[in-house]
Design an enzyme around this catalytic site. Structure first.
Site, mmCIF file in Angstrom:
data_model
loop_
_atom_site.group_PDB
_atom_site.id
_atom_site.type_symbol
_atom_site.label_atom_id
_atom_site.label_comp_id
_atom_site.label_asym_id
_atom_site.label_seq_id
_atom_site.Cartn_x
_atom_site.Cartn_y
_atom_site.Cartn_z
ATOM 1 N N ILE A 23 0.860 -1.201 0.000
ATOM 2 C CA ILE A 23 0.000 0.000 0.000
ATOM 3 C C ILE A 23 0.890 1.243 0.000
ATOM 4 C CG2 ILE A 23 -1.875 1.211 1.188
ATOM 5 C CD1 ILE A 23 -2.404 -1.411 2.739
ATOM 6 N N LYS A 64 5.198 -0.222 13.388
ATOM 7 C CA LYS A 64 4.645 0.467 12.212
ATOM 8 C C LYS A 64 3.991 1.792 12.617
ATOM 9 C CE LYS A 64 3.871 -3.819 9.654
ATOM 10 N NZ LYS A 64 2.945 -4.934 9.443
#
Ligand SMILES: NC(=O)c1ccc[n+]([C@@H]2O[C@H](COP(=O)([O-])OP(=O)(O)OC[C@H]3O[C@@H](n4cnc5c(N)ncnc54)[C@H](OP(=O)(O)O)[C@@H]3O)[C@@H](O)[C@H]2O)c1
Length: 333
Positions: free
Chosen positions: A138, A207
């Site tokens: 993504i 993340k």
């Protein structure tokens, strides 16, 4: 367009490094036609040279020594696909110091050494790019960069771990227990034999720390994330969430308030009228809110060899085309 040959070194030839080698081989002509850049793997490093050959690369490029990578003038871009904090962080620093661009998929090393690595990249005039470190294929970093040029980002919220989302989906849709769903995820290769980093929320915290650091322009360490995993989620809780029209999801969220950034990873009830409730299996989705653009949602495959290699090879092309201007500004903590 003047065509130019660019030398690549792969640190690691496992799931991700092997897929990068295949993507370069299969897409070489397409990439050259679109960018004028011809990618050639000149070095590939693993713990043994046999592993490099098993990954389909010629034995002449195989090495087990970092010195042979950073000392090779034919290498322009080093792809770090080893994983773990060390020696990956040190190898990335050495590569940048020796004048190579670095592309990494390693959220752990990056989230713990973000400010230092960015400073090294900037002082060496090289790119440090990491699109694959969060959300696999993504284009999250590219979108963040675009939004950040104008907006203040005030909120980041989403699902960034495919393994736990797969497990929670199986619990919701098949009535599986946590243990059954984990076993199945392991059999399908969605979960590691030691699933701790995923199921305890460490992977999501790394993340989230990377995304929040970019939004803040300052290094926010993963230890600052208030973290809970999914091991305590029961089939009854999952069924009750479903009966209320929603779902339990492992949500990674960072919010800017008067006191600064608050970061949390943990299982949450997501109402059925929200997009995140409908992210199934190993997919990821992230909602980024800017003060001008409002909420933007990005959705896609957050892991897996092909999507991850797609992001890495795009970063290689960007590093060569644009160089250090793409390295973000991250102040020390
Ligand atoms: N798998 C995914 O879908 C995915 C998605 C996004 C990001 N990532 C990230 O990508 C990175 C790599 O993941 P992966 O799944 O490809 O891991 P992997 O399959 O375990 O591969 C790791 C590779 O690195 C090599 N390596 C590890 N430590 C080394 C050392 N000290 N010296 C030399 N070589 C070393 C291994 O060598 P040997 O082969 O000789 O053991 C292996 O070739 C991780 O940071 C991961 O978080 C993975």
């Amino acid at each position: 367009m003047t065509n130019r040959e660019v030398g690549i070194a792969l640190l690691g030839v496992g799931t991700v490094g092997g897929a990068v080698a295949r993507t370069i081989a299969e897409q070489r002509d397409v990439i050259e036609a679109r960018s004028g850049i011809r990618l050639v793997v000149r070095r590939a490093m693993a713990r043994s040279t046999e592993r490099v050959v098993q990954a389909g690369l010629p034995v002449e490029v195989a090495t087990t020594k970092i010195e042979e990578v950073i000392g090779d003038d034919g290498v322009d871009v080093v792809v770090e696909a080893m994983g773990g904090e060390e020696p990956a962080a040190t190898y990335m620093r050495l590569a940048l110091e020796s004048g190579k661009h670095v592309v990494t998929a390693n959220k752990e090393a990056l989230s713990k050494h973000f400010a230092g690595l960015v400073a090294t990249a900037r002082s060496s005039g090289r790119a440090l790019l990491f699109e694959a470190s969060v959300g696999g294929g993504i284009p999250l970093m590219a979108s963040l960069r675009q939004i950040l040029a104008v907006n203040r980002i005030t909120r980041i919220r989403g699902i960034v771990n495919g393994t736990t989302n797969y497990i929670l989906t199986q619990m919701a849709e098949r009535g599986a227990t946590y243990a059954e769903a984990l076993r199945e995820a392991q059999q399908l290769g969605y979960a590691e034999p030691d699933p701790t980093a995923d199921v305890e929320g460490y992977d999501a915290a790394y993340k989230l720390a990377i995304l929040a650091s970019l939004a803040a322009g300052r290094h926010i360490r993963p230890e600052r994330v208030d973290r809970t995993g999914i091991t305590g989620v029961t089939p009854e809780q999952v069924a009750e969430a479903g009966a209320r029209g929603g779902a339990i999801k492992l949500i990674a969220g960072a919010e800017l308030d008067a006191e600064g950034w608050r970061l949390r990873v943990g299982p949450e009830f997501v109402p059925g009228d929200h997009l995140l409730a409908h992210v199934r299996l190993n997919y990821n989705a992230m909602e980024i809110t800017g003060d001008r653009v409002g909420p933007v949602v990005l959705y896609g495959q957050g892991a897996g060899p092909q999507p991850t290699a797609s992001a890495i090879v795009s970063d290689i092309v960007d590093a060569v085309r644009f160089g250090a201007v793409l390295t973000p500004e991250i102040a020390p903590e």
